[in-house]
Design a protein around this motif. Sequence first.
Motif, mmCIF file in Angstrom:
data_model
loop_
_atom_site.group_PDB
_atom_site.id
_atom_site.type_symbol
_atom_site.label_atom_id
_atom_site.label_comp_id
_atom_site.label_asym_id
_atom_site.label_seq_id
_atom_site.Cartn_x
_atom_site.Cartn_y
_atom_site.Cartn_z
ATOM 1 N N ALA A 1 -10.489 41.791 74.671
ATOM 2 C CA ALA A 1 -10.627 41.661 72.816
ATOM 3 C C ALA A 1 -11.156 42.389 72.260
ATOM 4 O O ALA A 1 -10.992 42.572 70.777
ATOM 5 C CB ALA A 1 -11.637 40.454 72.625
ATOM 6 N N GLU A 2 -11.883 43.748 72.991
ATOM 7 C CA GLU A 2 -11.979 44.930 71.262
ATOM 8 C C GLU A 2 -10.939 45.864 71.735
ATOM 9 O O GLU A 2 -11.274 47.018 71.459
ATOM 10 C CB GLU A 2 -13.367 44.968 72.623
ATOM 11 C CG GLU A 2 -14.695 44.605 72.868
ATOM 12 C CD GLU A 2 -15.587 44.536 73.713
ATOM 13 O OE1 GLU A 2 -15.749 45.480 74.178
ATOM 14 O OE2 GLU A 2 -16.919 43.874 73.100
ATOM 15 N N GLY A 3 -9.950 45.857 72.331
ATOM 16 C CA GLY A 3 -9.026 46.270 72.334
ATOM 17 C C GLY A 3 -8.676 47.755 73.585
ATOM 18 O O GLY A 3 -7.940 48.693 72.995
ATOM 19 N N ARG A 4 -9.837 47.820 74.537
ATOM 20 C CA ARG A 4 -9.935 48.795 75.471
ATOM 21 C C ARG A 4 -8.843 48.068 76.504
ATOM 22 O O ARG A 4 -9.069 47.628 77.768
ATOM 23 C CB ARG A 4 -11.430 48.411 75.590
ATOM 24 C CG ARG A 4 -12.100 49.517 74.841
ATOM 25 C CD ARG A 4 -13.448 49.865 75.358
ATOM 26 N NE ARG A 4 -14.352 49.345 75.737
ATOM 27 C CZ ARG A 4 -15.426 48.136 75.564
ATOM 28 N NH1 ARG A 4 -15.194 47.932 74.279
ATOM 29 N NH2 ARG A 4 -15.902 47.024 76.577
ATOM 30 N N SER B 1 0.950 45.351 75.541
ATOM 31 C CA SER B 1 -0.451 45.989 74.706
ATOM 32 C C SER B 1 0.228 46.746 74.589
ATOM 33 O O SER B 1 -0.173 47.970 74.040
ATOM 34 C CB SER B 1 -1.854 45.529 74.679
ATOM 35 O OG SER B 1 -2.109 44.101 74.613
ATOM 36 N N CYS B 2 -0.315 48.205 76.312
ATOM 37 C CA CYS B 2 0.168 49.559 76.275
ATOM 38 C C CYS B 2 1.351 49.750 76.789
ATOM 39 O O CYS B 2 1.962 50.648 76.899
ATOM 40 C CB CYS B 2 -0.692 49.684 77.909
ATOM 41 S SG CYS B 2 -2.289 49.542 77.981
ATOM 42 N N GLY B 3 2.711 48.514 76.656
ATOM 43 C CA GLY B 3 3.732 49.026 76.353
ATOM 44 C C GLY B 3 4.604 49.159 78.111
ATOM 45 O O GLY B 3 5.848 49.960 78.302
ATOM 46 N N CYS C 1 -3.611 37.446 81.760
ATOM 47 C CA CYS C 1 -4.212 38.357 81.206
ATOM 48 C C CYS C 1 -3.810 39.616 82.033
ATOM 49 O O CYS C 1 -3.726 40.689 80.551
ATOM 50 C CB CYS C 1 -6.195 37.955 81.714
ATOM 51 S SG CYS C 1 -6.502 36.172 80.606
ATOM 52 N N LEU C 2 -3.841 39.994 83.235
ATOM 53 C CA LEU C 2 -3.255 41.152 83.222
ATOM 54 C C LEU C 2 -2.133 41.500 82.402
ATOM 55 O O LEU C 2 -1.384 42.830 82.028
ATOM 56 C CB LEU C 2 -3.247 41.255 84.648
ATOM 57 C CG LEU C 2 -2.542 42.624 85.103
ATOM 58 C CD1 LEU C 2 -3.540 43.789 84.232
ATOM 59 C CD2 LEU C 2 -2.287 43.061 87.015
ATOM 60 N N GLY D 1 -12.483 42.098 81.992
ATOM 61 C CA GLY D 1 -11.622 42.231 81.232
ATOM 62 C C GLY D 1 -11.454 41.178 80.384
ATOM 63 O O GLY D 1 -10.125 42.103 79.176
ATOM 64 N N GLN D 2 -11.446 40.290 79.708
ATOM 65 C CA GLN D 2 -11.237 39.838 78.587
ATOM 66 C C GLN D 2 -12.170 40.198 77.320
ATOM 67 O O GLN D 2 -11.649 40.672 76.300
ATOM 68 C CB GLN D 2 -12.058 38.951 78.672
ATOM 69 C CG GLN D 2 -10.676 37.383 79.584
ATOM 70 C CD GLN D 2 -11.374 35.744 79.329
ATOM 71 O OE1 GLN D 2 -12.465 35.612 79.908
ATOM 72 N NE2 GLN D 2 -10.239 35.385 79.439
#
Length: 550
Positions: free
Chosen positions: A28-31, A72-74, A65-66, A23-24
């Motif tokens: 980090a890659e924006g996925r 980030s997804c709103g 982290c979740l 997940g990290q």
Amino acid sequence: MSVSSNPAPSATATDPSAFHRLGQQHLAEGRFDEAISAFEAGLRIVEGEAAASLPATLVGDLHACLANACLSCGDLVAAAENYKAALRLMPHLTGCWCNLGSTLLRMGRTQDAIAAYLQALQLSPAHWPSRTNLAQAMLATDQPVIAKALLLEMVADRPEDGRLHHELGKVCYRLNNTEQALSYFSQALACDAADAESLYWIGAIRQERGDEAAARLAYGQAAVIGPVIRRAAARAPAAFRALALQAPFGGNTPAQFLFEDAACDIDTLALLPSVSIDAVKLDPDYDVIVNLISDPDQAGDTLATAAGLVERLGLPVINDPCLIATTAREATAAQLAGLDGCRCPRTLRLAAGGDRSPSALASLLPSGFPLLVRVAGTHGGDLFERVDDLAQLAGFLRAHAARDCYLIEYVDYRSADGQFRKYRITFAGEEVHPYHLAIGPGWKLHRDATAMDDHPWMRQEEAAFLRQPAAVLGAAQIEVLHAIRRRIGLDYFGIDCARDSDGRLLVFEVNASMLVHGEAEDGPLAYKTPHAERIRQAFGALLARKAGVA
């Protein structure tokens, strides 16, 4: 917590730490969707095992982290839930408290956000993001004095940070200290010469203080750097995007209060003669245009430019620039003439440079004396007088020979108790929204210049009007207000009016230039705040409808 599809099979199916690492990597890659899937898979394994058998740091970090991925997804609700879950296991995480505060702030839960920031600062007093965000939260809760104190402490630590100076400039302006505001905006520019927004603020303050040359210089410099000022939605993701059109040297709808807590991203484009609209690179994904240019007497040429831009973009528009021209005083009087139940004083516009001798004026007067005369393009009580004969009228006009002027029929609208009463109604869409009542002994009423704050009975009468305008004005007069709305055709505007001796609605002006703002929640005018808030919410709903998202 939502459950997504399973992550890539590279993670060991029974090892939560493997999903944590995967997940990290995705994060980090924006996925972000893949990251959410991985962290959720790790937490599903955790839920199936004895909690005591796993390190609290692993479980807590999975939640943290979740939460970051959800933010980030709103997905603010899921983010807040997971930050709280992480903090139950690891309450010492300063950054997690700060992120929780930012999430709550974007959700509109400002007091809860402040509590989270304070908890972060209790753990780490120097934590910079928490200090920055706490200052913004104090502004959002109308505590500019505390916000200023916080910002001053931060400037002392980072004197080269232009954004801090900029924010201090805005706070000082909010506190009515324009001299300090100018100083801080200038310091922001010294830190960052490309700070167009600070230049626009300097231009606006210089213009407000009557220094037109300095204002034009600042506006021109700002336009060269960038004609568009961007304002992000109060909560992410933005529901839509709006383009606001403004005339720096023309009258504009006061929009600061209306745009507070906006659900949309708002780009404000300053229409200046020095800026070629064809050369401005506008983003292609706007959903609605908000025309803030509201005074045809001050901004006639700019309205034409705005109308051309609106036609070119082909988007829905609030307050079409072509309709603003109908709100000039003589145009309003002509439009409302003959409207049943309505009286609009006869009005004549005198162009600058014409014959203004007493003999010439005698044949032009819209009514007998007394008569009202005002310079075109002014509002409130500025350059606006009652004259009782031709000599007084000619003297006023000589003093303003270079300006167009209005001659307006005087109507004595005194109530039975000898007081004058002027009501302000706002439309945001089709609903009547009362905004204020001004009561005073003279005909020239401006709410902030009355003695109403010293007379409880006056404030009680205003509060009664705000609660039930139809009970005060009369049901027939409310219908007249709706008839005016249909004739004028604007989406958002105000009406200043009274009742004449025959009970008709006496209309003084109809335009989109009228100010709406909130009041301190613990002050003597706190009763006005819910009604101002309703106007702001109605304006936001109007924006959403026009953008096609309501």
